[in-house]
Motif scaffolding. Structure first.
Motif, PDB file in Angstrom:
ATOM      1  N   VAL A  87       0.862  -1.179   0.000  1.00 16.43           N
ATOM      2  CA  VAL A  87       0.000   0.000   0.000  1.00 16.43           C
ATOM      3  C   VAL A  87       0.896   1.226   0.000  1.00 16.43           C
ATOM      4  CG1 VAL A  87      -1.722   1.340   1.277  1.00 16.43           C
ATOM      5  CG2 VAL A  87      -1.894  -1.158   1.183  1.00 16.43           C
ATOM      6  N   ARG A  88       0.621   2.165  -0.909  1.00 15.73           N
ATOM      7  CA  ARG A  88       1.394   3.391  -0.999  1.00 15.73           C
ATOM      8  C   ARG A  88       0.439   4.589  -1.047  1.00 15.73           C
ATOM      9  NH1 ARG A  88       4.567   0.112  -0.175  1.00 15.73           N
ATOM     10  NH2 ARG A  88       6.567  -0.339  -1.197  1.00 15.73           N
ATOM     11  N   SER A  89       0.904   5.686  -0.497  1.00 17.91           N
ATOM     12  CA  SER A  89       0.176   6.942  -0.587  1.00 17.91           C
ATOM     13  C   SER A  89       1.150   8.029  -1.012  1.00 17.91           C
ATOM     14  CB  SER A  89      -0.464   7.306   0.755  1.00 17.91           C
ATOM     15  OG  SER A  89      -1.126   8.570   0.665  1.00 17.91           O
ATOM     16  N   THR A  90       0.787   8.791  -2.024  1.00 15.48           N
ATOM     17  CA  THR A  90       1.606   9.918  -2.463  1.00 15.48           C
ATOM     18  C   THR A  90       0.738  11.176  -2.481  1.00 15.48           C
ATOM     19  OG1 THR A  90       1.128   9.646  -4.827  1.00 15.48           O
ATOM     20  CG2 THR A  90       2.995   8.394  -3.925  1.00 15.48           C
ATOM     21  N   LEU A 126       4.569   7.548   1.295  1.00  9.97           N
ATOM     22  CA  LEU A 126       4.712   6.641   2.437  1.00  9.97           C
ATOM     23  C   LEU A 126       3.896   5.398   2.149  1.00  9.97           C
ATOM     24  CD1 LEU A 126       1.829   6.915   4.176  1.00  9.97           C
ATOM     25  CD2 LEU A 126       2.889   9.013   4.922  1.00  9.97           C
ATOM     26  N   GLY A 127       4.100   4.349   2.961  1.00 11.96           N
ATOM     27  CA  GLY A 127       3.369   3.112   2.733  1.00 11.96           C
ATOM     28  C   GLY A 127       3.870   1.983   3.595  1.00 11.96           C
ATOM     29  N   PHE A 128       3.396   0.766   3.261  1.00 12.66           N
ATOM     30  CA  PHE A 128       3.858  -0.433   3.943  1.00 12.66           C
ATOM     31  C   PHE A 128       3.722  -1.620   3.001  1.00 12.66           C
ATOM     32  CE2 PHE A 128      -0.687  -0.304   4.924  1.00 12.66           C
ATOM     33  CZ  PHE A 128      -1.091  -1.614   4.688  1.00 12.66           C
ATOM     34  N   ASN A 129       4.443  -2.703   3.307  1.00 13.05           N
ATOM     35  CA  ASN A 129       4.397  -3.943   2.533  1.00 13.05           C
ATOM     36  C   ASN A 129       3.938  -5.090   3.416  1.00 13.05           C
ATOM     37  OD1 ASN A 129       5.549  -2.708   0.193  1.00 13.05           O
ATOM     38  ND2 ASN A 129       7.577  -2.917   1.109  1.00 13.05           N
ATOM     39  N   ARG A 130       3.278  -6.076   2.813  1.00 10.61           N
ATOM     40  CA  ARG A 130       2.936  -7.307   3.515  1.00 10.61           C
ATOM     41  C   ARG A 130       3.457  -8.472   2.685  1.00 10.61           C
ATOM     42  NH1 ARG A 130      -0.625  -8.684   7.459  1.00 10.61           N
ATOM     43  NH2 ARG A 130      -1.756  -6.712   7.321  1.00 10.61           N
ATOM     44  N   ALA A 131       4.369  -9.251   3.242  1.00 12.94           N
ATOM     45  CA  ALA A 131       4.966 -10.386   2.538  1.00 12.94           C
ATOM     46  C   ALA A 131       3.981 -11.551   2.469  1.00 12.94           C
ATOM     47  CB  ALA A 131       6.248 -10.811   3.228  1.00 12.94           C
ATOM     48  N   SER A 132       4.308 -12.543   1.624  1.00 12.40           N
ATOM     49  CA  SER A 132       3.417 -13.685   1.428  1.00 12.40           C
ATOM     50  C   SER A 132       3.224 -14.494   2.696  1.00 12.40           C
ATOM     51  CB  SER A 132       3.971 -14.591   0.320  1.00 12.40           C
ATOM     52  OG  SER A 132       5.284 -15.025   0.644  1.00 12.40           O
ATOM     53  N   GLY A 133       4.230 -14.481   3.598  1.00 10.64           N
ATOM     54  CA  GLY A 133       4.119 -15.234   4.846  1.00 10.64           C
ATOM     55  C   GLY A 133       3.303 -14.541   5.901  1.00 10.64           C
ATOM     56  N   GLY A 134       2.820 -13.345   5.601  1.00  8.61           N
ATOM     57  CA  GLY A 134       2.002 -12.624   6.561  1.00  8.61           C
ATOM     58  C   GLY A 134       2.734 -11.524   7.296  1.00  8.61           C
TER      59      GLY A 134
END
Length: 353
Positions: free
Chosen positions: A106-109, A128-136
């Motif tokens: 998820v990103r926000s600009t 800004l934003g964040f990532n979620r990997a496949s493992g959770g």
């Protein structure tokens, strides 16, 4: 060369079926629009129809192709974007689609532009934003890279003349996002670590269709180069813990073609085609963690190989006035080589102060 938007679980389980349906609908839309444009180029609107005036058409603007028009002197143009991207697969070196572990970002600009004069626009785009990997595993909310822009308008569209609005744009990307020393959390990487310079040329033109309504078309071309990035440990370039070295990102090129059809004064349907090409990114260094085990494992080198990707983006705009509008759409990677397949939904607001 360089987001963004919610997708249902049903969509995620059937990305290929969704992509085929969207492609079919997109091709139908292109065929209808192309026939209208062809008819518009051969004659005027019929007697019982009247041309829509440019002042009667309100626009938000598409996701990818930026405006060649300058912001009026003394005005601000503020555009917050929200991107929700799903990694749905990958295209290998031969362009064959492969399954892969899913990840989510998820990103926000917020693009803030200011008109220094009637021809010159300057701006900044933090992210800004964040990532979620496949493992959770999920990263914490963090800053991405910062972009600074300066735009100069060369020509301006005038009704009855074949010259489009054109401008040149210089962009400097500052590496403010985290990119290395990620330890056991590679999902925390939100930046590239590279200072990147981009030169672009934007163009924009208006067509009157046989319906009397306006079609606004844009073509944007960009070329980017990046400097060398010093790396330590786990990084966004795939290096392991204990790594010391550098990455040399390859040059990249991007082309965006968009069309926006003014259905009513408030509603606009838009569609975009995008193509991106990137040269090889080389990583060189030493894996110090392996030093205690065997000297043969110390040297570390990878090459990403060149890549390209093509994407389609159907969109809809709603404008409350000529100064405020809402944009919703999605960007689908439909083909490529040595690149990821992503589904990105986008929500944005355009506000002219």
């Amino acid at each position: 060369m360089t987001n963004p938007r919610s997708v249902s679980l049903q969509t995620l389980r059937r990305p290929r079926r969704t992509r085929r349906s969207l492609l079919a609908a997109a091709l139908q839309l292109i065929a209808v629009t192309a026939s209208d444009v062809a008819a518009a180029s051969t004659g005027a609107v019929s007697d019982f129809e009247t041309r829509q005036s440019p002042e009667d058409a309100w626009w938000t603007g598409p996701i990818l192709a930026s405006s060649a028009a300058s912001v009026p002197r003394g005005h601000f143009l503020i555009e917050p974007y929200l991107y929700d991207s799903i990694l749905a697969g990958r295209f290998d070196q031969e362009g064959v689609h492969r399954s892969t572990s899913r990840s989510h970002s998820v990103r926000s600009t917020v693009s803030v532009q200011y008109g220094l004069s009637d021809r010159v626009t300057v701006g900044a785009t933090p992210s800004l934003g964040f990532n979620r990997a496949s493992g959770g595993a999920r990263s914490s909310l963090g800053l991405g890279d910062l972009s600074l822009q300066a735009q100069y308008r060369l020509t301006d569209f005038q009704q009855g003349r074949p010259i489009p609005t054109t401008s040149i744009l210089l962009t400097a990307t500052i590496p403010t996002g985290k990119y290395d020393r990620l330890g056991l959390h590679p999902e925390d990487g939100l930046g590239t670590g590279a200072y990147t310079g981009t030169a672009s040329i934007y163009s924009q033109y208006y067509f009157w269709l046989p319906t009397g309504r306006l079609l606004r078309a844009r073509l944007d071309l960009s070329f980017s180069i990046s400097d060398r990035v010093n790396l330590q440990g786990t990084s966004v370039y795939g290096t392991p813990q204990g790594f010391r070295g550098h990455a040399a990102p390859g040059d990249s090129f991007a082309a965006y073609l968009s069309g926006e059809y003014s259905v009513t004064r408030n509603w606009v349907l838009a569609f975009e085609v995008a193509h991106q090409h990137g040269k090889n990114t080389r990583v060189n260094g030493r894996n110090l963690t392996a030093l205690a085990h065997t000297a043969d494992a110390v040297e570390y080198q990878t090459n990403s190989g060149s890549s390209h990707a093509s994407a389609l983006a159907p969109e809809v705009e709603y404008n409350w006035s000529s100064r405020v509008g809402l944009l919703a759409g999605a960007v689908f990677t439909v083909s490529g080589r040595n690149t990821s397949e992503t589904i990105t939904t986008v929500l944005a607001v355009n506000y002219d102060l």
